[in-house]
Design an enzyme around this catalytic site. Sequence first.
Site, PDB file in Angstrom:
ATOM      1  N   LYS A 199      -2.222  -1.512  -3.782  1.00  0.00           N
ATOM      2  CA  LYS A 199      -3.085  -0.331  -3.722  1.00  0.00           C
ATOM      3  C   LYS A 199      -2.242   0.928  -3.833  1.00  0.00           C
ATOM      4  O   LYS A 199      -1.235   1.010  -3.135  1.00  0.00           O
ATOM      5  CB  LYS A 199      -3.816  -0.355  -2.374  1.00  0.00           C
ATOM      6  CG  LYS A 199      -4.669   0.850  -2.109  1.00  0.00           C
ATOM      7  CD  LYS A 199      -5.226   0.802  -0.704  1.00  0.00           C
ATOM      8  CE  LYS A 199      -5.961   2.083  -0.431  1.00  0.00           C
ATOM      9  NZ  LYS A 199      -6.422   2.190   0.909  1.00  0.00           N
TER      10      LYS A 199
ATOM     11  N   LYS B 227       0.859  -1.186   0.000  1.00  0.00           N
ATOM     12  CA  LYS B 227       0.000   0.000   0.000  1.00  0.00           C
ATOM     13  C   LYS B 227       0.893   1.233   0.000  1.00  0.00           C
ATOM     14  O   LYS B 227       1.721   1.412   0.896  1.00  0.00           O
ATOM     15  CB  LYS B 227      -0.895  -0.014   1.237  1.00  0.00           C
ATOM     16  CG  LYS B 227      -1.736   1.243   1.356  1.00  0.00           C
ATOM     17  CD  LYS B 227      -2.773   1.136   2.463  1.00  0.00           C
ATOM     18  CE  LYS B 227      -3.494   2.440   2.652  1.00  0.00           C
ATOM     19  NZ  LYS B 227      -4.485   2.370   3.723  1.00  0.00           N
TER      20      LYS B 227
END
Length: 327
Positions: free
Chosen positions: A252, A197
């Site tokens: 992400k 992320k």
Amino acid sequence: MTFPARRLRRLRRTPALRRLVAETTVTPSDLIAPLFVREDATEPQPIISLPGVVQHTQESLRKEVNELAGLGISGVILFGLPTRKDPVGSEAWNPDGVVQVALRNLRDDHGSEMAIIADLCLDEYTDHGHCGVVTDDGEVDNDATLELYQRVALAQAEAGVDMVGPSGMMDGQVGAIRQALDANGHESLPIMAYSAKYASAEYGPFREAVDVTISGGGGNRKGYQQDPANAREAMAEVELDVAEGADIIMVKPALAYLDVIAAARARFDLPLAAYHVSGEYAMLKAAAANGWVDGDATAVEHLTAIKRAGADLILTYLAREFAETLY
Ligand code: PBG
């Protein structure tokens, strides 16, 4: 005159031929819809920077999840907006906290056809907006935060969640959560780890959606989320999560990180998720609203690209409209 020996255009002549040879298809069952539930809402509240997305009341959330199930969407992931925030985010593990109430309701409404997932983090619950406990020198304390994530995991598990999604990027979070779940009879509850992320500017609209302003620590998450410059480091992140017991791994955001998705696909055999985040959705909607791109075609192209790069499942604010009109 010489002619080309191979004609790749032959299979592009009609829609049926193109469909037959399509290497990638997106279906509603690949998608997870992120949903927001707000404790003090009496009406669904629009989110200006995420057109079409709202902060739900408990009742409107139930209705939305029913409709998504009817559309063939496989899962939802919940984010809560508590009325009360404090320095440690204690509402996140309150058995009567906003997400736990939502989980119990949705558990009552749904059997096994819809996966009810919960984001597992503290940023929506802390008054400073960081994903963990902040020390006096302004750093987020990794290990003190892990203990709190364990409490959140247990509260969500006891409220009936189907899968937890730790998104805070603390080192060791998957292992700590796995340990707490196993020690309390939740050995069967899977973890979808936000593994790679990035500290992305594309989370902007999400901060409006959850009413979060980050104070201190530079007003950003660069001390714990990944530097967008790094792809090899993402493999180290995923590897640790796999070793600690992740069941699904995630990259992400999605579109600016297709190389990372492709690399993770090549290297790991676990199901791979990608999060098409708020800013990606907002950019698409803004350009489409101006008539600058064809919003429907671009949405399908983007989701297809994310799957083509190697994602098995996609978390996206487009889930509902994709299932309704684009599929
Ligand atoms: C953290 C979390 C964030 C998002 C999902 N989980 C925000 C952040 O890391 O700052 C962003 C999702 C999006 O932008 O759509 N709980």
